[in-house]
Scaffold this active site. Structure first.
Site, PDB file in Angstrom:
ATOM      1  N   LYS A 124       0.820  -1.219   0.000  1.00 58.98           N
ATOM      2  CA  LYS A 124       0.000   0.000   0.000  1.00 58.98           C
ATOM      3  C   LYS A 124       0.849   1.262   0.000  1.00 58.98           C
ATOM      4  O   LYS A 124       0.473   2.269  -0.590  1.00 58.98           O
ATOM      5  CB  LYS A 124      -0.939   0.010   1.203  1.00 58.98           C
ATOM      6  CG  LYS A 124      -2.105  -0.947   1.036  1.00 58.98           C
ATOM      7  CD  LYS A 124      -3.206  -0.654   2.031  1.00 58.98           C
ATOM      8  CE  LYS A 124      -4.364  -1.611   1.852  1.00 58.98           C
ATOM      9  NZ  LYS A 124      -5.338  -1.529   2.936  1.00 58.98           N
TER      10      LYS A 124
ATOM     11  N   LYS B  89      -4.274  -9.770  -6.847  1.00 60.05           N
ATOM     12  CA  LYS B  89      -5.567 -10.066  -6.211  1.00 60.05           C
ATOM     13  C   LYS B  89      -6.577  -8.978  -6.584  1.00 60.05           C
ATOM     14  O   LYS B  89      -6.189  -7.824  -6.831  1.00 60.05           O
ATOM     15  CB  LYS B  89      -5.392 -10.201  -4.698  1.00 60.05           C
ATOM     16  CG  LYS B  89      -5.529  -8.938  -3.959  1.00 60.05           C
ATOM     17  CD  LYS B  89      -5.536  -9.051  -2.473  1.00 60.05           C
ATOM     18  CE  LYS B  89      -5.505  -7.591  -2.039  1.00 60.05           C
ATOM     19  NZ  LYS B  89      -5.551  -7.246  -0.725  1.00 60.05           N
TER      20      LYS B  89
ATOM     21  N   LYS C 143     -10.236  -3.131  -4.417  1.00 59.29           N
ATOM     22  CA  LYS C 143     -11.009  -1.918  -4.697  1.00 59.29           C
ATOM     23  C   LYS C 143     -10.167  -0.878  -5.407  1.00 59.29           C
ATOM     24  O   LYS C 143     -10.672  -0.009  -6.091  1.00 59.29           O
ATOM     25  CB  LYS C 143     -11.511  -1.317  -3.381  1.00 59.29           C
ATOM     26  CG  LYS C 143     -12.560  -2.147  -2.702  1.00 59.29           C
ATOM     27  CD  LYS C 143     -12.855  -1.619  -1.301  1.00 59.29           C
ATOM     28  CE  LYS C 143     -12.854  -2.772  -0.316  1.00 59.29           C
ATOM     29  NZ  LYS C 143     -13.306  -2.455   1.022  1.00 59.29           N
TER      30      LYS C 143
HETATM   31  P1  TYM Z   1     -10.781  -5.340   3.328  1.00 59.25           P
HETATM   32  O1  TYM Z   1     -11.810  -4.284   3.553  1.00 59.25           O
HETATM   33  O2  TYM Z   1      -9.669  -5.066   2.394  1.00 59.25           O
HETATM   34  O3  TYM Z   1     -11.477  -6.668   2.829  1.00 59.25           O
HETATM   35  C1  TYM Z   1     -12.608  -7.229   3.500  1.00 59.25           C
HETATM   36  C2  TYM Z   1     -12.553  -8.746   3.459  1.00 59.25           C
HETATM   37  O4  TYM Z   1     -12.510  -9.212   2.106  1.00 59.25           O
HETATM   38  C3  TYM Z   1     -11.386 -10.078   1.927  1.00 59.25           C
HETATM   39  N1  TYM Z   1     -10.867  -9.893   0.561  1.00 59.25           N
HETATM   40  C4  TYM Z   1     -10.743 -10.870  -0.341  1.00 59.25           C
HETATM   41  N2  TYM Z   1     -11.021 -12.185  -0.291  1.00 59.25           N
HETATM   42  C5  TYM Z   1     -10.786 -12.908  -1.414  1.00 59.25           C
HETATM   43  N3  TYM Z   1     -10.282 -12.394  -2.558  1.00 59.25           N
HETATM   44  C6  TYM Z   1      -9.967 -11.083  -2.648  1.00 59.25           C
HETATM   45  N4  TYM Z   1      -9.480 -10.581  -3.773  1.00 59.25           N
HETATM   46  C7  TYM Z   1     -10.210 -10.256  -1.501  1.00 59.25           C
HETATM   47  N5  TYM Z   1     -10.018  -8.941  -1.258  1.00 59.25           N
HETATM   48  C8  TYM Z   1     -10.425  -8.736   0.016  1.00 59.25           C
HETATM   49  C9  TYM Z   1     -10.384  -9.629   2.966  1.00 59.25           C
HETATM   50  O5  TYM Z   1      -9.457 -10.635   3.263  1.00 59.25           O
HETATM   51  C10 TYM Z   1     -11.294  -9.306   4.141  1.00 59.25           C
HETATM   52  O6  TYM Z   1     -11.625 -10.485   4.853  1.00 59.25           O
HETATM   53  N6  TYM Z   1      -7.871  -5.135   7.369  1.00 59.25           N
HETATM   54  C11 TYM Z   1      -9.129  -5.592   6.876  1.00 59.25           C
HETATM   55  C12 TYM Z   1     -10.303  -5.072   7.670  1.00 59.25           C
HETATM   56  C13 TYM Z   1     -10.249  -5.324   9.146  1.00 59.25           C
HETATM   57  C14 TYM Z   1     -10.447  -6.560   9.787  1.00 59.25           C
HETATM   58  C15 TYM Z   1     -10.359  -6.278  11.180  1.00 59.25           C
HETATM   59  C16 TYM Z   1     -10.690  -7.862   9.327  1.00 59.25           C
HETATM   60  C17 TYM Z   1     -10.042  -4.375  10.106  1.00 59.25           C
HETATM   61  N7  TYM Z   1     -10.124  -4.962  11.331  1.00 59.25           N
HETATM   62  C18 TYM Z   1     -10.500  -7.289  12.127  1.00 59.25           C
HETATM   63  C19 TYM Z   1     -10.836  -8.869  10.294  1.00 59.25           C
HETATM   64  C20 TYM Z   1     -10.744  -8.580  11.667  1.00 59.25           C
HETATM   65  C21 TYM Z   1      -9.304  -5.117   5.435  1.00 59.25           C
HETATM   66  O7  TYM Z   1      -8.763  -4.114   5.038  1.00 59.25           O
HETATM   67  O8  TYM Z   1     -10.190  -5.834   4.729  1.00 59.25           O
END
Ligand code: TYM
Length: 360
Positions: A146, A228, A231
């Site tokens: 990032k 991957k 967004k």
């Molecule tokens: P975020 O918002 O990027 O993504 C949300 C969830 O979607 C999953 N994900 C994917 N799974 C499969 N293929 C993909 N291409 C893909 N892109 C995203 C992510 O693994 C996630 O489960 N840091 C986290 C948010 C967070 C969080 C937490 C998660 C903050 N606190 C506590 C679990 C527990 C994030 O940015 O996810």
């Protein structure tokens, strides 16, 4: 609660120790119900929830709702680690709430709330930040990706982002954290921090396990199957859950495949493998049945069938999403109710952590 001897504060923590029942929070739902395992997960409200978020995470939240005690968060504090337009962030927070419910989370069975509504997240993050080393944060691959080349321009919040994520999870004494594969390293850090804290200050946090499925945990970008789906990719790289039917067809038609002809699950052919995985996860057929269905057929036919399947899967989600979006007052009410239900759990854990450290 007696603290363990502190002769070797940085030695490997003792994994055999048990939690002190005094710090065990009450279940989020009925006080006398036997405690189910608790899941905690979060998603950033950064607009355009995509099919990777759905297949890697959200769909499991919904499918396992009856099995777990469920806490799902809209992590707006994480979102501001990169620049945000305030009005857009506010809108994206409600949009994500609407999407959580639209994909099938039931407000009766799942607690959905906004991270910044519970101040304990930021407080515990500070405390955990004081036991996290720079070395640990320097190893986080997502920060490297990032921050990119302009590392010195990245915010301190982006660097300490995984500490806030650990605070999210540990505050609720979660047993498991359902996430996609890209969050594995962050959950491992969370486990390390919980063990370190427990070792230094006495049993305070449950050590959670990641819950990452074998298939769908890493959906790839449509235009570049080596990356991957995310967004921040270009318009044609992801499928948003809100994409209209014609947009879905167009994006799938343009999705990168290869110059071979057969439609088979072969990980060495990442483009077609990714599309087949999406087809598999949204349907009911086995891999063998899917391969049989498309034996002798071309990419064009497969892509048309995949487009139809995605559109059919998104249609009910989009219908419910529109209903929730049309009633922002109801969404705000559901989010407030979610926060009120989980607030006591966070408060109990934060109080225990502060006592442990000597802050109270
Ligand atoms: P975020 O918002 O990027 O993504 C949300 C969830 O979607 C999953 N994900 C994917 N799974 C499969 N293929 C993909 N291409 C893909 N892109 C995203 C992510 O693994 C996630 O489960 N840091 C986290 C948010 C967070 C969080 C937490 C998660 C903050 N606190 C506590 C679990 C527990 C994030 O940015 O996810």
């Amino acid at each position: 609660m007696s603290a363990p001897t502190r002769t070797k504060p940085d030695a490997k923590p003792d994994r055999s120790s048990r939690r002190d029942p005094a710090t065990q929070p009450a279940p989020a739902t009925k006080a006398d119900a036997p405690r189910r395992e608790r899941v905690f997960s979060g998603i950033q409200p950064s607009g355009n929830i995509h099919i990777g978020n759905y297949l890697g995470a959200m769909r499991h939240f919904v499918a396992d709702q009856d099995q777990f005690d469920n806490i799902f968060c809209i992590v707006d504090l994480h979102a501001i680690t990169v620049p945000q337009d305030p009005a857009e962030l506010r809108a994206a927070t409600r949009e994500l709430a609407a999407m959580y419910f639209a994909v099938g989370l039931d407000p009766e069975r799942s607690n959905v709330f906004v991270q910044s509504h519970i101040a304990a997240h930021a407080e515990l993050a500070w405390i955990l930040g004081c036991i996290t080393t720079l070395g640990q944060l320097n190893r986080m691959t997502q920060f490297k990706v990032k921050a990119g080349e302009e590392r010195d321009e990245a915010s301190a919040g982006l660097f300490t982002y995984p500490v806030l994520m650990a605070a999210d999870i540990l505050l609720y004494q979660a047993d498991a954290v359902p996430v996609g594969d890209d969050q594995r390293q962050h959950v491992e850090l969370t486990r390390d921090l919980a063990e370190r804290f427990n070792y230094r200050f006495g049993e305070t946090f449950k050590v959670p396990r990641p819950l990452i499925r074998e298939v769908g945990a890493r959906i790839m970008a449509l235009d570049d199957p080596a990356k991957k789906m995310s967004k921040s990719g270009g318009e044609v790289s992801y499928l948003a859950l809100t994409d209209a039917a014609d947009v879905v067809r167009k994006k799938i038609a343009r999705a990168t495949t290869d110059s071979e002809r057969t439609i088979v699950f072969d990980e060495k052919r990442p483009g077609i493998y990714n599309l087949l995985t999406i087809y598999e996860l949204l349907g009911t057929q086995s891999r063998a049945e899917i391969e049989a269905e498309f034996a002798g057929k071309g990419y064009k036919e497969f892509k048309a069938a995949l487009g139809d399947q995605i559109i059919a899967a998104l249609e009910p989600i989009q219908r419910r999403y529109a209903t929730f979006q049309a009633d922002p007052a109801e969404l705000d009410r559901l989010l407030a109710a979610g926060a009120e239900r989980v607030r006591p759990i966070a408060a109990a854990t934060l109080a225990a952590a502060k006592r442990g450290v000597g802050l109270a």
